[in-house]
Scaffold this active site. Structure first.
Site, PDB file in Angstrom:
ATOM      1  N   GLN A 101       0.810  -1.206   0.000  1.00 54.48           N
ATOM      2  CA  GLN A 101       0.000   0.000   0.000  1.00 54.48           C
ATOM      3  C   GLN A 101       0.847   1.262   0.000  1.00 54.48           C
ATOM      4  O   GLN A 101       0.326   2.372   0.038  1.00 54.48           O
ATOM      5  CB  GLN A 101      -0.925  -0.016   1.217  1.00 54.48           C
ATOM      6  CG  GLN A 101      -1.922  -1.158   1.200  1.00 54.48           C
ATOM      7  CD  GLN A 101      -2.672  -1.302   2.513  1.00 54.48           C
ATOM      8  OE1 GLN A 101      -2.756  -0.375   3.304  1.00 54.48           O
ATOM      9  NE2 GLN A 101      -3.214  -2.484   2.760  1.00 54.48           N
ATOM     10  N   HIS A 167      -1.182   0.168   5.689  1.00 52.37           N
ATOM     11  CA  HIS A 167      -1.825   1.080   6.636  1.00 52.37           C
ATOM     12  C   HIS A 167      -0.992   2.330   6.920  1.00 52.37           C
ATOM     13  O   HIS A 167      -0.718   2.663   8.067  1.00 52.37           O
ATOM     14  CB  HIS A 167      -2.147   0.348   7.947  1.00 52.37           C
ATOM     15  CG  HIS A 167      -3.188  -0.700   7.817  1.00 52.37           C
ATOM     16  ND1 HIS A 167      -3.847  -1.232   8.908  1.00 52.37           N
ATOM     17  CD2 HIS A 167      -3.700  -1.339   6.741  1.00 52.37           C
ATOM     18  CE1 HIS A 167      -4.701  -2.151   8.496  1.00 52.37           C
ATOM     19  NE2 HIS A 167      -4.627  -2.229   7.182  1.00 52.37           N
ATOM     20  N   GLU A 260     -15.633   2.474   8.761  1.00 48.95           N
ATOM     21  CA  GLU A 260     -16.236   3.549   9.538  1.00 48.95           C
ATOM     22  C   GLU A 260     -16.218   4.882   8.810  1.00 48.95           C
ATOM     23  O   GLU A 260     -15.305   5.179   8.037  1.00 48.95           O
ATOM     24  CB  GLU A 260     -15.479   3.725  10.865  1.00 48.95           C
ATOM     25  CG  GLU A 260     -15.539   2.521  11.784  1.00 48.95           C
ATOM     26  CD  GLU A 260     -14.767   2.716  13.074  1.00 48.95           C
ATOM     27  OE1 GLU A 260     -14.863   1.845  13.955  1.00 48.95           O
ATOM     28  OE2 GLU A 260     -14.064   3.757  13.212  1.00 48.95           O
ATOM     29  N   TYR A 270     -10.941   6.660  19.252  1.00 46.29           N
ATOM     30  CA  TYR A 270     -11.910   5.951  18.427  1.00 46.29           C
ATOM     31  C   TYR A 270     -11.865   4.433  18.605  1.00 46.29           C
ATOM     32  O   TYR A 270     -12.588   3.714  17.924  1.00 46.29           O
ATOM     33  CB  TYR A 270     -11.748   6.386  16.961  1.00 46.29           C
ATOM     34  CG  TYR A 270     -12.233   7.808  16.809  1.00 46.29           C
ATOM     35  CD1 TYR A 270     -13.537   8.085  16.443  1.00 46.29           C
ATOM     36  CD2 TYR A 270     -11.401   8.875  17.132  1.00 46.29           C
ATOM     37  CE1 TYR A 270     -14.008   9.385  16.365  1.00 46.29           C
ATOM     38  CE2 TYR A 270     -11.859  10.177  17.068  1.00 46.29           C
ATOM     39  CZ  TYR A 270     -13.168  10.434  16.689  1.00 46.29           C
ATOM     40  OH  TYR A 270     -13.634  11.728  16.645  1.00 46.29           O
ATOM     41  N   TYR A 281      -9.336 -10.821  10.868  1.00 47.30           N
ATOM     42  CA  TYR A 281      -9.382 -11.642   9.665  1.00 47.30           C
ATOM     43  C   TYR A 281      -9.394 -13.133   9.989  1.00 47.30           C
ATOM     44  O   TYR A 281      -9.933 -13.932   9.245  1.00 47.30           O
ATOM     45  CB  TYR A 281      -8.204 -11.311   8.752  1.00 47.30           C
ATOM     46  CG  TYR A 281      -8.369  -9.975   8.050  1.00 47.30           C
ATOM     47  CD1 TYR A 281      -9.402  -9.771   7.150  1.00 47.30           C
ATOM     48  CD2 TYR A 281      -7.501  -8.922   8.307  1.00 47.30           C
ATOM     49  CE1 TYR A 281      -9.568  -8.552   6.523  1.00 47.30           C
ATOM     50  CE2 TYR A 281      -7.645  -7.704   7.671  1.00 47.30           C
ATOM     51  CZ  TYR A 281      -8.681  -7.522   6.780  1.00 47.30           C
ATOM     52  OH  TYR A 281      -8.842  -6.314   6.157  1.00 47.30           O
TER      53      TYR A 281
END
Length: 386
Positions: A101, A167, A260, A270, A281
């Site tokens: 990513q 991430h 979310e 949060y 997972y």
């Protein structure tokens, strides 16, 4: 991880609209119903394909212009002429870690762009201890058939660097007054650091435009990187946007389920990884968000996953009924998702099946909605009222 999201939502037929009612049980859970013939007739967009890119990640229009900056994860930055459609590759971009990513991420003209041409970029960079997100700024200099970044400087780094290539988060948003730069920082797939305010993993930070901790941040007295933090307990916030009313919103990838949409508030936790509306997972359950658990719950969540990749809050008048609503790009959901926002409340949602993974969504100068499809399709689409 994005690649682990499964498209379990039944999305039938290209250009079908899936609608959920805010009064229904499915809307409360974020689950989506099947398309119907009536849904097809309600398709609200005319869709124009205007360009294609190899591995697009983000886009931003230059102020008072139809010219568009587009980043590609591989490290390329393109400047597309809004009148001719011609584009040039911008030189002077940073070296990036193009893996998983990671790569070149967000791009955003600064609040002083009209005066000095300053633009902000994010990317994954390598250091002695691993890989992490970085934020830089530079002057965009344009000429005939050429463009370059001059004086690129790193103004913020995700702390600490880690192994792995997932991430990063690294979305950018400036406050409406231009005084504060907000940066989303993912948990780097480590989970627990999101509850440790001694680092900036799993946080949203608030900085001055030159990258310093903004005065008045909730943990300013703790010093160090803690002084940068605005909120924490985030997993992988890939969308960050101010609404016209000044509220700050973030779209965030959950684990297996539990994606979310969050109203981002000063000093709020949060909950990740202590609470989530999804599961790990491997199937291990995570306690759901609940009233009184000490954590800020999502304004809306999705289970099964839609894989939100980006966020735009609409402020134009071309789609007048949608002013102030949130639009999320969906990867595994292969959709554009609209959420009705009313102040700090998220209500009814509509999901428009685009048939491809949607990587980025942006509002054009004339109020049109622009989409970037993910790598493999890579089309740049312009949506106007049908």
């Amino acid at each position: 991880m994005e690649v682990m999201k499964s498209a379990t939502v039944a999305l039938a037929g290209l250009l079908a609209v899936l609608t959920t009612s805010c009064s229904s049980d499915t809307a409360a859970s974020g689950k989506l119903g099947a398309a119907t013939a009536e849904d097809d007739a309600a398709w609200p967009f005319a869709v124009e394909e205007v360009d294609t890119f190899d591995a697009p990640w983000a886009m931003a229009f230059l102020p008072d212009s139809d010219d568009l900056l587009v980043t590609e994860r591989t490290g390329a930055l393109h400047l597309r002429d809004g009148e001719t459609g011609e584009r040039v590759e911008v030189t002077g971009t940073p070296d990036v870690v193009d893996a998983g990513q990671g790569g070149l991420g967000d791009v955003l003209p600064g609040p002083t762009y009209d005066d000095d041409g300053t633009v902000y970029l994010t990317w994954a960079e390598r250091g002695d201890d691993g890989v992490g997100a970085a934020v830089g700024r530079a002057q965009l200099v344009t000429g005939e058939d050429e463009a370059s970044l001059e004086g690129l400087e790193v103004i913020w780094r995700q702390t600490p660097k880690t192994s792995g290539d997932g991430h990063f988060g690294h979305r950018l948003a400036f406050s409406p007054d231009g005084e504060h730069l907000f940066v989303s920082s993912g948990d780097r797939q480590l989970m627990d650091p999101a509850q440790d305010t001694g680092n900036t993993l799993g946080t949203i930070v608030r900085l001055t435009p030159d990258g310093q901790p903004a005065p008045g941040n909730p943990l300013a007295d703790e010093g160090g990187v803690s002084a940068e933090i605005w909120s924490w307990g985030h997993r992988n916030p890939l969308g960050l946007e101010f609404a016209p009313d000044g509220t700050l919103w973030s779209s965030e990838m959950g684990p297996q389920g539990g994606d979310e949409l969050n109203l981002v508030e000063e000093g709020a936790n949060y909950g990740w990884p202590e609470v989530s509306d999804g599961s790990h997972y491997g199937g291990e359950e995570i306690p759901d968000h609940a009233d009184g658990d000490g954590y800020a719950g999502p304004a809306r969540s999705w289970n099964p996953s839609i894989s939100p990749s980006s966020l735009m809050v609409y402020g134009g008048d071309l789609f007048a009924d949608w002013e102030g609503d949130a639009f999320l790009g969906a990867l595994s959901g292969e959709a554009l998702v609209r959420v009705d926002l009313d102040g700090d409340t998220a209500g009814e949602a509509e999901v428009y099946d685009m048939g491809e993974r949607i990587r980025a969504v942006e509002e054009g100068p004339d109020g049109a909605i622009w989409l970037l499809e993910d790598e493999g399709a890579g089309r740049l689409l312009r949506l106007t009222p049908a």
